[in-house]
Write a protein that holds these residues in place. Structure first.
Motif, PDB file in Angstrom:
ATOM      1  N   ALA A   1       0.813  -1.217   0.000  1.00  0.00           N
ATOM      2  CA  ALA A   1       0.000   0.000   0.000  1.00  0.00           C
ATOM      3  C   ALA A   1       0.850   1.272   0.000  1.00  0.00           C
ATOM      4  CB  ALA A   1      -0.945  -0.004   1.206  1.00  0.00           C
ATOM      5  N   GLY A   2       2.174   1.104  -0.049  1.00  0.00           N
ATOM      6  CA  GLY A   2       3.061   2.261  -0.138  1.00  0.00           C
ATOM      7  C   GLY A   2       3.564   2.805   1.179  1.00  0.00           C
ATOM      8  N   ARG A   3       3.304   2.094   2.290  1.00  0.00           N
ATOM      9  CA  ARG A   3       3.805   2.558   3.583  1.00  0.00           C
ATOM     10  C   ARG A   3       5.225   2.059   3.812  1.00  0.00           C
ATOM     11  NH1 ARG A   3      -0.683   4.590   2.919  1.00  0.00           N
ATOM     12  NH2 ARG A   3      -2.141   5.140   4.610  1.00  0.00           N
ATOM     13  N   SER A   4       6.029   2.863   4.503  1.00  0.00           N
ATOM     14  CA  SER A   4       7.348   2.388   4.923  1.00  0.00           C
ATOM     15  C   SER A   4       7.163   1.571   6.193  1.00  0.00           C
ATOM     16  CB  SER A   4       8.307   3.560   5.173  1.00  0.00           C
ATOM     17  OG  SER A   4       7.822   4.414   6.199  1.00  0.00           O
ATOM     18  N   VAL A   5       7.727   0.355   6.192  1.00  0.00           N
ATOM     19  CA  VAL A   5       7.453  -0.620   7.245  1.00  0.00           C
ATOM     20  C   VAL A   5       8.750  -1.210   7.774  1.00  0.00           C
ATOM     21  CG1 VAL A   5       6.246  -2.761   7.815  1.00  0.00           C
ATOM     22  CG2 VAL A   5       5.290  -1.233   6.091  1.00  0.00           C
ATOM     23  N   ALA A   6       8.791  -1.450   9.089  1.00  0.00           N
ATOM     24  CA  ALA A   6       9.888  -2.200   9.701  1.00  0.00           C
ATOM     25  C   ALA A   6       9.289  -3.328  10.529  1.00  0.00           C
ATOM     26  CB  ALA A   6      10.736  -1.307  10.585  1.00  0.00           C
ATOM     27  N   VAL A   7       9.815  -4.535  10.339  1.00  0.00           N
ATOM     28  CA  VAL A   7       9.412  -5.695  11.139  1.00  0.00           C
ATOM     29  C   VAL A   7      10.524  -6.001  12.127  1.00  0.00           C
ATOM     30  CG1 VAL A   7       8.797  -8.144  11.112  1.00  0.00           C
ATOM     31  CG2 VAL A   7       8.020  -6.644   9.259  1.00  0.00           C
ATOM     32  N   LEU A   8      10.186  -6.101  13.408  1.00  0.00           N
ATOM     33  CA  LEU A   8      11.158  -6.359  14.470  1.00  0.00           C
ATOM     34  C   LEU A   8      10.852  -7.708  15.097  1.00  0.00           C
ATOM     35  CD1 LEU A   8      10.858  -2.814  16.077  1.00  0.00           C
ATOM     36  CD2 LEU A   8      12.573  -3.561  14.427  1.00  0.00           C
ATOM     37  N   GLU A   9      11.758  -8.663  14.917  1.00  0.00           N
ATOM     38  CA  GLU A   9      11.558 -10.031  15.400  1.00  0.00           C
ATOM     39  C   GLU A   9      12.643 -10.370  16.429  1.00  0.00           C
ATOM     40  OE1 GLU A   9      10.959 -13.674  16.496  1.00  0.00           O
ATOM     41  OE2 GLU A   9       9.466 -12.662  15.266  1.00  0.00           O
ATOM     42  N   ALA A  10      12.211 -10.917  17.588  1.00  0.00           N
ATOM     43  CA  ALA A  10      13.152 -11.243  18.652  1.00  0.00           C
ATOM     44  C   ALA A  10      14.076 -12.391  18.281  1.00  0.00           C
ATOM     45  CB  ALA A  10      12.402 -11.570  19.932  1.00  0.00           C
ATOM     46  N   GLY A  11      13.598 -13.333  17.463  1.00  0.00           N
ATOM     47  CA  GLY A  11      14.423 -14.458  17.028  1.00  0.00           C
ATOM     48  C   GLY A  11      14.645 -14.400  15.536  1.00  0.00           C
ATOM     49  N   ARG A  12      14.138 -15.428  14.837  1.00  0.00           N
ATOM     50  CA  ARG A  12      14.188 -15.457  13.381  1.00  0.00           C
ATOM     51  C   ARG A  12      12.770 -15.373  12.832  1.00  0.00           C
ATOM     52  NH1 ARG A  12      18.346 -18.862  10.066  1.00  0.00           N
ATOM     53  NH2 ARG A  12      18.124 -16.930   8.878  1.00  0.00           N
ATOM     54  N   ILE A  13      12.600 -14.711  11.706  1.00  0.00           N
ATOM     55  CA  ILE A  13      11.273 -14.589  11.134  1.00  0.00           C
ATOM     56  C   ILE A  13      10.735 -15.969  10.734  1.00  0.00           C
ATOM     57  CG2 ILE A  13      11.636 -12.228  10.334  1.00  0.00           C
ATOM     58  CD1 ILE A  13      12.009 -13.390   7.510  1.00  0.00           C
ATOM     59  N   ALA A  14       9.433 -16.137  10.911  1.00  0.00           N
ATOM     60  CA  ALA A  14       8.727 -17.367  10.527  1.00  0.00           C
ATOM     61  C   ALA A  14       9.330 -18.609  11.168  1.00  0.00           C
ATOM     62  CB  ALA A  14       8.709 -17.520   9.008  1.00  0.00           C
ATOM     63  N   ALA A  15       9.895 -18.458  12.356  1.00  0.00           N
ATOM     64  CA  ALA A  15      10.531 -19.597  13.024  1.00  0.00           C
ATOM     65  C   ALA A  15       9.960 -19.862  14.408  1.00  0.00           C
ATOM     66  CB  ALA A  15      12.040 -19.375  13.126  1.00  0.00           C
ATOM     67  N   GLY A  16       9.032 -19.029  14.855  1.00  0.00           N
ATOM     68  CA  GLY A  16       8.440 -19.225  16.167  1.00  0.00           C
ATOM     69  C   GLY A  16       7.225 -20.123  16.080  1.00  0.00           C
ATOM     70  N   VAL A  17       6.087 -19.601  16.521  1.00  0.00           N
ATOM     71  CA  VAL A  17       4.849 -20.382  16.473  1.00  0.00           C
ATOM     72  C   VAL A  17       4.514 -20.768  15.037  1.00  0.00           C
ATOM     73  CG1 VAL A  17       2.371 -20.307  16.904  1.00  0.00           C
ATOM     74  CG2 VAL A  17       3.951 -19.399  18.601  1.00  0.00           C
ATOM     75  N   THR A  18       4.663 -19.832  14.105  1.00  0.00           N
ATOM     76  CA  THR A  18       4.345 -20.122  12.707  1.00  0.00           C
ATOM     77  C   THR A  18       5.231 -21.219  12.143  1.00  0.00           C
ATOM     78  OG1 THR A  18       3.560 -17.854  12.362  1.00  0.00           O
ATOM     79  CG2 THR A  18       4.143 -19.125  10.396  1.00  0.00           C
ATOM     80  N   GLY A  19       6.468 -21.277  12.577  1.00  0.00           N
ATOM     81  CA  GLY A  19       7.379 -22.305  12.088  1.00  0.00           C
ATOM     82  C   GLY A  19       7.097 -23.687  12.648  1.00  0.00           C
ATOM     83  N   HIS A  20       6.161 -23.766  13.596  1.00  0.00           N
ATOM     84  CA  HIS A  20       5.855 -25.052  14.226  1.00  0.00           C
ATOM     85  C   HIS A  20       4.398 -25.459  14.048  1.00  0.00           C
ATOM     86  CE1 HIS A  20       9.606 -23.852  16.185  1.00  0.00           C
ATOM     87  NE2 HIS A  20       9.789 -25.138  16.453  1.00  0.00           N
ATOM     88  N   THR A  21       3.678 -24.770  13.177  1.00  0.00           N
ATOM     89  CA  THR A  21       2.273 -25.048  12.942  1.00  0.00           C
ATOM     90  C   THR A  21       2.089 -26.340  12.150  1.00  0.00           C
ATOM     91  OG1 THR A  21       0.275 -24.157  11.898  1.00  0.00           O
ATOM     92  CG2 THR A  21       2.344 -23.680  10.843  1.00  0.00           C
TER      93      THR A  21
END
Length: 509
Positions: free
Chosen positions: A53-73
């Motif tokens: 949508a044209g917004r400037s975005v920052a994602v802040l992850e404590a570990g690794r992206i897609a490796a927490g709950v989502t990585g174990h689904t």
């Protein structure tokens, strides 16, 4: 339990999509339109919608992206969420059930479009989804669910025959659902976020949030982020100014997986909420067309309680009994938060929030729920319309009476752990065998003590750094877990999973 000990680490999704080099931690102060805390499916879907949508975005992850709950689904992408629609029809009315079904179904089709647009090789497969029962006394429940789901707009029907290798008393079938490799999909989404100017940071724990215009985040790296809007998508909120923890109950489930001959594929996604819960599906097994990966989930429990090894044994035994010849190669666990009134909490963080938002409480259905949350939050932030925003609004008050029984039950369980766990007798440290842990009473207070395989003791404070409940030991995964709100720590006290952001203090013993 030799197999369980050997393989109860990373999930199949993590081992087959490692993700390459780590993204950097936040090094310098940053100014963006939107900061998203959490790099799981809800956070990345929100960031992707906003970047597009044209917004400037920052994602802040404590570990690794897609490796927490989502990585174990188990990665089922479906609008059939066990037995939800009959309950929603009674508690939210037919319109509430219809909006829930529409929001989940549209999230699935949105994802299908993204997979096609980006050309993501994420094993996207269309499958029917089933909620089944084996007890004839419960058939009326699935008949009612089939009617409610159909009235809500889903292609649902009651069936008595399925592809499972055992008879069922009845089942709800919803056609046209999907399954995929979650980490491969989200890594592709992350790359596209960066291609559209977004920034992704790993190993960056957000420690503080100052709300305002703009908002300001402080982090574990010492750098800060200034943002007009902030999204808290950390599964369990690390900032909870609306006391959402009183409306969320943590639940952990075990997963076993391994290849089976292709002819044993039940060709569908199945779940029963009874008998400790059992969820079954398969996935492609690499390039080997003669075999499929069987994924079986179940044995749900409150974190930090009971014998997890025995639970793994029961689940593995069930899989081997019903799928003879399965070679179980992976054992892992996932964690979910159940909202007290069934519906996820997605929207403004609290009553007075103007620029802070939250996504949580997906109740085991985080794939379609996270995709839905991304669309809903992006619409709120950009000023767009979203027909189901009110249904998921965390500030909702109309459901207070409806959720009272579940709310009171959850609070009673929290109180029981907070008080009762402190009254339990303390085992002698010298009796602790290698690979085991226990909470023991000492002159300086309760300590969480673990003896490693070499016999050395590791002691940390037993008080969870979130709200002070005593942790319990999960022997199968070798982790300290908080039964009140689901925080998890390794044997040296490091945070493995929030809402806690600070480690358990090291202690001498």
């Amino acid at each position: 339990m030799t197999e369980e000990k050997q393989h109860s680490g990373d999930s199949y999704w993590l081992t087959t999509a490692p993700g390459g080099e780590r993204r950097p931690a936040l090094g310098d102060n940053l100014d963006v339109d939107v900061a998203v805390i959490g790099g799981g499916i809800a956070g990345l879907c929100t960031a992707w919608e906003l970047a597009r949508a044209g917004r400037s975005v920052a994602v802040l992850e404590a570990g690794r992206i897609a490796a927490g709950v989502t990585g174990h689904t188990t990665a089922k992408v479906t609008a059939l969420h066990s037995l939800v629609y009959d309950k929603l029809r009674r508690t939210r009315g037919s319109e509430g059930a219809r909006l829930y079904a529409r929001s989940q179904a549209e999230a699935i089709e949105r994802t299908a479009g993204v997979v096609e647009e980006l050309g993501v090789a994420c094993e996207w497969e269309r499958r029917s989804s089933y909620t089944y029962v084996t007890d004839a006394d419960r058939v009326d429940e699935v008949r009612a669910e089939a009617r409610a789901a159909r009235e809500a707009g889903l292609p649902a029907s009651f069936v008595e025959e399925t592809g499972l290798p055992f008879p069922v008393a009845g089942a709800v079938e919803v056609t046209g659902q999907a399954q995929f490799h979650p980490r491969r999909y989200l890594l592709a989404l992350a790359d596209d976020i960066e291609a559209h100017g977004g920034r992704l940071f790993e190993d960056t724990t957000v420690l503080g949030l100052e709300e305002g215009e703009p908002c300001r985040l402080s982090t574990s790296t010492g750098a800060s982020v200034t943002a007009r809007d902030v999204v808290v998508a950390t599964h369990y909120p690390v900032f909870d100014r609306a006391l959402l923890f009183t409306r969320l109950s943590p639940r952990r489930e075990l997963v076993v997986a391994g290849p089976v001959p292709a002819e044993l594929d039940p060709e569908g996604m199945y779940i029963t909420p009874y008998d400790g819960s059992r969820s079954v599906r398969t996935a492609p097994y690499g390039d080997d067309a003669s075999r499929r990966l069987l994924v079986v989930t179940g044995e749900h429990f409150t974190p930090g309680t009971g014998d997890t090894r025995a639970r793994f044994d029961r689940l593995a035994g069930w899989a081997r009994r019903h799928f003879p010849g399965v070679e179980l190669t992976h054992f892992w666990a996932t964690q979910d938060n159940d909202p007290t009134d069934t519906v996820p909490l997605v929207g403004p963080l609290h009553q007075g929030a103007r620029h802070t938002y939250v996504a949580t409480g997906f109740g085991g259905w985080g794939m379609s729920g996270g995709m839905m949350a991304g669309r809903l939050l992006a619409a709120r932030i950009t000023g767009g319309e979203c027909a189901w925003a009110g249904l998921y609004d965390p500030r909702r008050l109309a459901s207070a009476v409806r959720e009272a029984p579940a709310f009171l039950k959850h609070q009673a369980q929290v109180a029981q752990h907070f008080v009762g766990d402190r009254l339990r007798p303390s085992p002698p440290v010298e009796a602790l065998p290698p690979g085991e842990g226990a909470v023991v009473r000492t002159e300086s207070g309760r300590l969480a003590v673990y003896r490693d395989d070499d016999g050395a003791l590791h002691a940390v404070s037993a008080r969870c750094t979130h709200l002070g409940c005593l942790v319990g030991f999960n022997a199968a995964e070798r982790a300290w877990e908080c039964p009140c709100h689901g925080s998890r720590f390794d044997t040296d006290g490091k945070v493995v999973q929030g809402p806690a952001t600070k480690p358990l203090e090291r202690r001498d013993i």
